[in-house]
Design an enzyme around this catalytic site. Structure first.
Site, PDB file in Angstrom:
ATOM      1  CD  GLU A  87      -2.888   2.106  -3.297  1.00 39.21           C
ATOM      2  OE1 GLU A  87      -3.908   2.803  -3.369  1.00 39.21           O
ATOM      3  OE2 GLU A  87      -1.957   2.375  -2.496  1.00 39.21           O
TER       4      GLU A  87
ATOM      5  CD  GLU B 247      -7.004   5.001  -4.400  1.00 42.65           C
ATOM      6  OE1 GLU B 247      -6.245   4.428  -3.603  1.00 42.65           O
ATOM      7  OE2 GLU B 247      -7.822   5.881  -4.050  1.00 42.65           O
TER       8      GLU B 247
ATOM      9  CG  ASP C  92      -2.801   6.688  -3.377  1.00 36.05           C
ATOM     10  OD1 ASP C  92      -3.882   6.078  -3.424  1.00 36.05           O
ATOM     11  OD2 ASP C  92      -1.950   6.509  -2.485  1.00 36.05           O
TER      12      ASP C  92
ATOM     13  CG  ASP D 185       0.267   1.014   5.605  1.00 31.41           C
ATOM     14  OD1 ASP D 185      -0.018   1.218   4.416  1.00 31.41           O
ATOM     15  OD2 ASP D 185      -0.416   1.448   6.567  1.00 31.41           O
TER      16      ASP D 185
ATOM     17  CE  LYS E 137      -6.437   9.399  -3.445  1.00 31.64           C
ATOM     18  NZ  LYS E 137      -6.508   8.063  -2.757  1.00 31.64           N
TER      19      LYS E 137
ATOM     20  CG  HIS F 257      -1.859   1.070   1.365  1.00 35.86           C
ATOM     21  ND1 HIS F 257      -1.887   1.928   2.445  1.00 35.86           N
ATOM     22  CD2 HIS F 257      -2.853   1.459   0.545  1.00 35.86           C
ATOM     23  CE1 HIS F 257      -2.865   2.795   2.294  1.00 35.86           C
ATOM     24  NE2 HIS F 257      -3.477   2.540   1.144  1.00 35.86           N
ATOM     25  NE  ARG F 258      -1.777   5.693   1.253  1.00 36.46           N
ATOM     26  CZ  ARG F 258      -2.320   6.481   2.151  1.00 36.46           C
ATOM     27  NH1 ARG F 258      -1.567   7.344   2.797  1.00 36.46           N
ATOM     28  NH2 ARG F 258      -3.617   6.459   2.379  1.00 36.46           N
TER      29      ARG F 258
ATOM     30  CG  HIS G 208      -3.182   9.382  -0.204  1.00 35.18           C
ATOM     31  ND1 HIS G 208      -3.918  10.200   0.636  1.00 35.18           N
ATOM     32  CD2 HIS G 208      -3.916   8.263  -0.362  1.00 35.18           C
ATOM     33  CE1 HIS G 208      -5.030   9.584   0.978  1.00 35.18           C
ATOM     34  NE2 HIS G 208      -5.058   8.406   0.388  1.00 35.18           N
TER      35      HIS G 208
END
Ligand code: G3P
Ligand code: MG
Length: 312
Positions: free
Chosen positions: A102, A176, A104, A297, A178, A75-76, A117
């Site tokens: 992943e 992803e 953003d 994370d 935004k 995640h990120r 993000h």
């Protein structure tokens, strides 16, 4: 005289130059074998441990179709250890051997797709104000690492193109978009970059903005999408309809939205679920039979655990 003549080195004499060459060949073979032999088992063990080999899905469909251990999505990037959505965080996750990263994305004032993000620069950079009002050059001048720890000073806001390049051949990528970037033409800008990078079957695009996702899916059906359940848009809607409307490959949901109804509907319609953000091993154990993948994370911790899970 053979170039491989061993006569001066041997305490005995061989019957012919051919025999000398054979003995020399065997000797060189053994020498190379010992050198490589020490490394091959270690390297193979690393590949297996990090799922670089038989465990690694090569396409988005293979990723979601897994009936093996829970898939791990960084995640990120490895965001517990590195500043989120930076090349440092993404590179570190790749080194761990995650199946998918992943990120953003949003769009700069001069239409570049950038990886960050928040809608504003304030939390994760030394800049201020909306990301969409800064040019790419202005964004690149900012520091995106030192807010996390002084040692990361000099990390920049990456472009999507850079991240695609970094992940190519190493991991799948979930981009992803935004919600605020949808009206800035992000879906088609992202689709173009993914196509140019030759990553069409390695990228899945998601967004909390279902309209943007629907537009993307109908204009570029060759690129996989995942529907992010958004209570604001989807309240009370059957997840199967949410996914069906877009033609997505999967449903991405927050942990608090992972209700028995959502699980039941997805299973009945054979829709894979990926849930965010799972950082506790206890929670992973509770949900792992319901979901195909988790966003975390802490990909280091979760990879170790899922490897010890049975594979059926
Ligand atoms: O894409 C899954 C997850 O990242 C969605 O929430 O706010 O972390 O982007 P957020
Ligand atoms: Mg996200």
């Amino acid at each position: 005289q053979s170039p491989f003549s061993l006569s001066p080195l041997l305490p005995f004499s061989l019957s012919s130059p051919d025999a000398e060459e054979t003995v020399a060949g065997i000797g060189i073979g053994i020498w190379i074998g010992i050198g490589i032999g020490g490394r091959v088992p270690r390297y193979t063990a690393d590949m297996v441990r990090q799922r670089r080999w038989f465990q690694r899905p090569k396409t988005i469909d293979a990723f979601y179709a897994s009936d093996g251990p829970t898939r791990i999505i960084a995640h990120r990037g490895w965001s517990a250890r590195y500043p989120e959505n930076t090349l440092a965080a993404i590179g570190a996750a790749l080194d761990l051997g995650v199946n998918m990263v992943e990120i953003d994305v949003t769009v700069s004032s001069d239409h570049q797709v950038v990886v960050i993000h928040d809608e504003t620069l304030d939390r994760t950079t030394n800049g201020r104000g909306p990301v969409s009002q800064a040019s790419f050059e202005e964004l690149r001048a900012l520091d995106a690492g030192s807010w996390f720890a002084a040692v990361f000073v000099g990390e920049r806001i990456p472009s999507l193109a850079e991240v695609l390049e970094l992940c190519r051949g190493r991991s799948l990528l979930n981009v992803e978009i935004k919600p605020e970037a949808v009206s800035l033409d992000a879906p088609s800008l992202v689709a173009d970059l993914v196509t140019t990078a030759g990553m069409v079957d390695r990228v899945v695009i998601s967004s909390f903005n279902p309209t943007g996702l629907e537009q993307l899916a109908s204009a570029r059906p060759e690129i996989a999408t995942a529907s992010l359940l958004n209570p604001e848009y989807h309240h009370g809607q059957d997840p199967a309809d949410v996914v069906g409307q877009v033609g997505s490959r999967a449903l991405h949901v927050g942990d608090s939205e992972l209700t028995p109804e959502v699980v039941e509907s997805c299973h009945a319609h054979r829709i894979p679920i990926a849930v965010y953000t799972i950082n506790s091993l206890q929670r992973l154990r509770e949900i792992r039979s319901d979901v195909a993948a988790i966003f975390t994370d802490h990909p280091d911790r979760m990879l170790e655990t899922t490897e010890s899970f049975p594979t059926t």
